[in-house]
Design an enzyme around this catalytic site. Structure first.
Site, mmCIF file in Angstrom:
data_model
loop_
_atom_site.group_PDB
_atom_site.id
_atom_site.type_symbol
_atom_site.label_atom_id
_atom_site.label_comp_id
_atom_site.label_asym_id
_atom_site.label_seq_id
_atom_site.Cartn_x
_atom_site.Cartn_y
_atom_site.Cartn_z
ATOM 1 N N LYS A 111 101.797 -58.438 47.045
ATOM 2 C CA LYS A 111 101.669 -57.749 48.339
ATOM 3 C C LYS A 111 101.116 -58.680 49.411
ATOM 4 O O LYS A 111 100.228 -58.327 50.179
ATOM 5 C CB LYS A 111 100.820 -56.486 48.203
ATOM 6 C CG LYS A 111 101.429 -55.440 47.255
ATOM 7 C CD LYS A 111 100.592 -54.183 47.197
ATOM 8 C CE LYS A 111 101.259 -53.133 46.321
ATOM 9 N NZ LYS A 111 101.274 -53.493 44.892
ATOM 10 N N ARG A 112 101.679 -59.884 49.480
ATOM 11 C CA ARG A 112 101.218 -60.860 50.457
ATOM 12 C C ARG A 112 101.714 -60.490 51.851
ATOM 13 O O ARG A 112 102.795 -59.936 52.022
ATOM 14 C CB ARG A 112 101.724 -62.253 50.099
ATOM 15 C CG ARG A 112 101.286 -62.779 48.735
ATOM 16 C CD ARG A 112 99.788 -62.725 48.547
ATOM 17 N NE ARG A 112 99.351 -63.567 47.438
ATOM 18 C CZ ARG A 112 98.298 -63.303 46.670
ATOM 19 N NH1 ARG A 112 97.600 -62.203 46.881
ATOM 20 N NH2 ARG A 112 97.945 -64.128 45.700
#
Length: 330
Positions: free
Chosen positions: A136-137
């Site tokens: 979930k960058r």
């Protein structure tokens, strides 16, 4: 490397995904979210010799002392996590096409946890599975480039290129917009890897933000879906290399999502523990079986708590059940 020696470019992630699904005859992604307090078995009951073996399994004989001495609890916990993850992959992996390690579950154990993550990814690849990092960058462009290098590329340095984690795809947040996503997508493409953007997640709180109507009338998730489609074009094959995380807990949106993203692979979390039902996911597979990846974590790893039997046997049975249900939807 793609293009090296005048050879043909390596296939993109969409093509690689479609090929893997066909070979494995599965659309199931094994979520790996290890909790040191809920591992298979009780590592505290191990003898000192067993704990030494776990430490060696984590970092190798030469570095075992280095891993233990600075933080013995973290090193032993990480070693036990690695053994657990390997056992889970051995049990359920044959029914799956990929694993999805949740990076936060490893990072909380410090540097030893990252080593356990590397060992888990290596074991999955050796078992013929794709590795989709649940990272979930999402950040400003210069930081996004660093994230891409750390996950799917390498970082130039005066000492030579420093390799990253080398996963096949990773999840990313689109909330900072197109300029923050471009380095992630371009970095992934250079490595023939993929990116899955959060479009409409499986948690109940997603409605607080992703379902909000925009001034134009459509919910925010529809705008995010359009962004995922645009970033995934052009794609040479039937599937794009930019996918979408579309929660299995909101199957009523899937038909509309397919209209907006006709060639986007969907990553479908929320089956099992969060209440999602595989049988309700048929619209995800409109582009073909590889168009939807059904991810399950706790419902596989903890299946023995509901069905009995050994943890490995129960995990294998639940993964096989999910595979059969999903495969029959197309």
């Amino acid at each position: 490397m793609p293009g090296a020696g005048g050879s043909s470019p390596a296939p993109g992630f969409g093509d690689r995904l479609a090929a893997a699904v066909a070979v494995r005859e599965s659309q199931i992604v094994l979520g790996i979210d290890p909790d040191p307090a809920r591992l298979w078995g009780d590592p505290r009951e191990d003898t000192g010799e067993q704990r030494e073996r776990l430490a060696i399994a984590l970092v190798g004989t030469a570095d075992a002392a280095r891993a233990r001495n600075p933080a013995p609890a973290a090193a032993e916990a990480a070693a036990a996590v690695l053994v657990h993850c390997r056992s889970l992959i051995d049990a359920a992996g044959p029914a799956c096409v990929a694993v999805k390690p949740q990076l936060a579950c490893f990072e909380r154990l410090g540097s030893a946890g990252w080593l356990a993550l590397e060992g888990t990814c290596a074991h999955a690849r050796a078992s013929g599975l794709l590795v989709l990092a649940d990272a979930k960058r999402g950040d400003v462009p210069v930081t996004a480039l660093a994230y891409a290098q750390g996950l799917v590329g390498s970082t130039p340095s005066p000492f030579g290129a420093v390799p990253g984690l080398d996963v096949d795809a990773f999840t990313a947040s689109p909330m900072l917009g197109r300029d923050a996503l471009t380095p992630l997508v371009e970095g992934a493409r250079r490595a023939s890897a993929g990116v899955f953007l959060l479009v409409r997640t499986s948690n109940p709180g997603a409605a607080d933000v992703m379902d909000l109507p925009l001034a134009s009338g459509e919910p925010l998730w529809e705008r995010l879906a359009a962004l995922a489609r645009e970033l995934g074009e052009p794609a040479p094959g039937p599937l794009a290399d930019v996918g979408a995380v579309t929660g299995a807990t909101v199957p009523e949106h899937l038909a509309r999502m397919r209209e907006l993203m006709p060639r986007t692979p969907f990553l479908l979390p929320g089956v099992g523990a969060q209440g999602g039902d595989v049988a309700a996911l048929a619209p995800a597979f409109a582009p073909g079986r590889a168009g939807g990846l059904v991810t399950a974590s706790r419902s596989i790893a903890n299946a023995y708590e509901q069905h009995g039997g050994s943890p490995a046997e129960a995990a294998r049975a639940e993964a096989e059940r999910l595979r059969a249900v999903a495969w029959d939807l197309v």
